[in-house]
Design a protein around this motif. Structure first.
Motif, PDB file in Angstrom:
ATOM      1  N   GLY A 288      -3.050   6.116   4.983  1.00  0.00           N
ATOM      2  CA  GLY A 288      -4.276   6.404   3.806  1.00  0.00           C
ATOM      3  C   GLY A 288      -5.148   7.564   3.526  1.00  0.00           C
ATOM      4  O   GLY A 288      -5.632   7.670   2.473  1.00  0.00           O
TER       5      GLY A 288
ATOM      6  N   LEU B 260       0.858  -1.077  -0.345  1.00  0.00           N
ATOM      7  CA  LEU B 260      -0.106  -0.173  -0.192  1.00  0.00           C
ATOM      8  C   LEU B 260       1.244   1.337   0.170  1.00  0.00           C
ATOM      9  O   LEU B 260       0.926   2.301  -0.771  1.00  0.00           O
ATOM     10  CB  LEU B 260      -0.196  -0.070   0.714  1.00  0.00           C
ATOM     11  CG  LEU B 260      -1.684   1.048   1.263  1.00  0.00           C
ATOM     12  CD1 LEU B 260      -2.446   1.741  -0.227  1.00  0.00           C
ATOM     13  CD2 LEU B 260      -2.543   1.478   2.655  1.00  0.00           C
TER      14      LEU B 260
ATOM     15  N   ILE C 150      -5.793   0.901  -6.171  1.00  0.00           N
ATOM     16  CA  ILE C 150      -6.230   0.711  -5.054  1.00  0.00           C
ATOM     17  C   ILE C 150      -7.356  -0.670  -4.665  1.00  0.00           C
ATOM     18  O   ILE C 150      -7.358  -1.188  -4.295  1.00  0.00           O
ATOM     19  CB  ILE C 150      -7.103   1.845  -3.879  1.00  0.00           C
ATOM     20  CG1 ILE C 150      -5.820   2.248  -3.387  1.00  0.00           C
ATOM     21  CG2 ILE C 150      -8.070   1.745  -2.935  1.00  0.00           C
ATOM     22  CD1 ILE C 150      -5.176   2.617  -1.994  1.00  0.00           C
TER      23      ILE C 150
ATOM     24  N   TYR D 204      -4.102   5.572  -9.226  1.00  0.00           N
ATOM     25  CA  TYR D 204      -4.929   5.313  -8.250  1.00  0.00           C
ATOM     26  C   TYR D 204      -6.025   4.843  -6.967  1.00  0.00           C
ATOM     27  O   TYR D 204      -5.656   3.566  -6.704  1.00  0.00           O
ATOM     28  CB  TYR D 204      -4.816   6.925  -6.882  1.00  0.00           C
ATOM     29  CG  TYR D 204      -5.009   6.237  -5.561  1.00  0.00           C
ATOM     30  CD1 TYR D 204      -3.730   6.100  -4.317  1.00  0.00           C
ATOM     31  CD2 TYR D 204      -6.352   7.205  -4.796  1.00  0.00           C
ATOM     32  CE1 TYR D 204      -3.768   6.267  -3.151  1.00  0.00           C
ATOM     33  CE2 TYR D 204      -5.494   6.736  -3.601  1.00  0.00           C
ATOM     34  CZ  TYR D 204      -5.502   6.036  -2.431  1.00  0.00           C
ATOM     35  OH  TYR D 204      -5.092   5.995  -1.631  1.00  0.00           O
TER      36      TYR D 204
END
Length: 202
Positions: free
Chosen positions: A128, A73, A97, A93
């Motif tokens: 995050g 991550l 994800i 992104y």
């Protein structure tokens, strides 16, 4: 006694490494809620040994979460920040994800804060959230997202996906990726959409 002690220490180290290895495989395959009995069986130890070595599930999670979720991550977030165009940054992104969510059930458990007593899991969530806020703020300023779209909306979309993957029927990968495209199209702003049309007509 001096000969026995090193052997006991060696056995303890071996057990710990076997448990770590088994936990990484189990968490990556089934998520952080996998029964500890399964981890113990895969490691060739008793469940009590897990508690003796790691103090229970939270301790075990914190011992391996770097390998299971955090490193990938954080690398994803770092990679996102190197992309020049904010539109491309958003697309990368969100696609990355959702890919991580599909491949790593443990990531969904982190997003859902399944174990809030784990400081490491909550720290991953904090990092995050900061990345989400940073990205959405830049994208809104550039007009590549709908003006009403917020970091909270992005978080909700990711969490909703986590709930669906954890508790619903797992979609086929092609369908899943197609829906990622739909999602990106739905949150893009007018300047982004018009730019794509201009590129297509050119």
């Amino acid at each position: 006694m001096s000969q026995i002690t090193p052997r006991l220490r060696a056995d303890a180290r071996r057990n710990s490494e076997q448990i770590r290895s088994a936990a990484i495989g189990a968490f990556q395959g089934q998520g952080l809620t996998v029964p500890l009995d399964e981890v113990a069986k895969a490691a060739g130890v008793s469940k009590a040994t897990i508690f003796n070595r790691f103090g229970g599930r939270i301790g075990l999670i914190e011992a391996v979460i770097e390998e299971v979720v955090a490193s990938e991550l954080f690398a994803l977030i770092d990679r996102t920040r190197t992309i020049d165009g904010i539109g491309e940054r958003i697309a990368y992104y969100l696609t990355a994800i959702r890919d991580l969510q599909y491949r790593q059930p443990a990531f969904n458990d982190v997003l859902l804060q399944t174990y809030p007593d784990s400081r490491q899991l909550m720290e991953i969530c904090r990092v995050g959230s900061e990345a989400n806020e940073e990205l959405v703020a830049a994208a809104r300023a550039a007009g590549v997202l709908r003006p009403e779209f917020t970091a909270g909306d992005l978080y909700a979309l990711v969490v909703d996906n986590a709930l669906a993957l954890k508790h619903g029927e797992r979609p086929h990968r092609d369908d899943y990726d197609r829906r990622t495209v739909y999602l990106l199209d739905g949150i893009r702003g007018r300047s982004s959409a018009s730019g794509e049309r201009s590129s297509a007509s050119g």
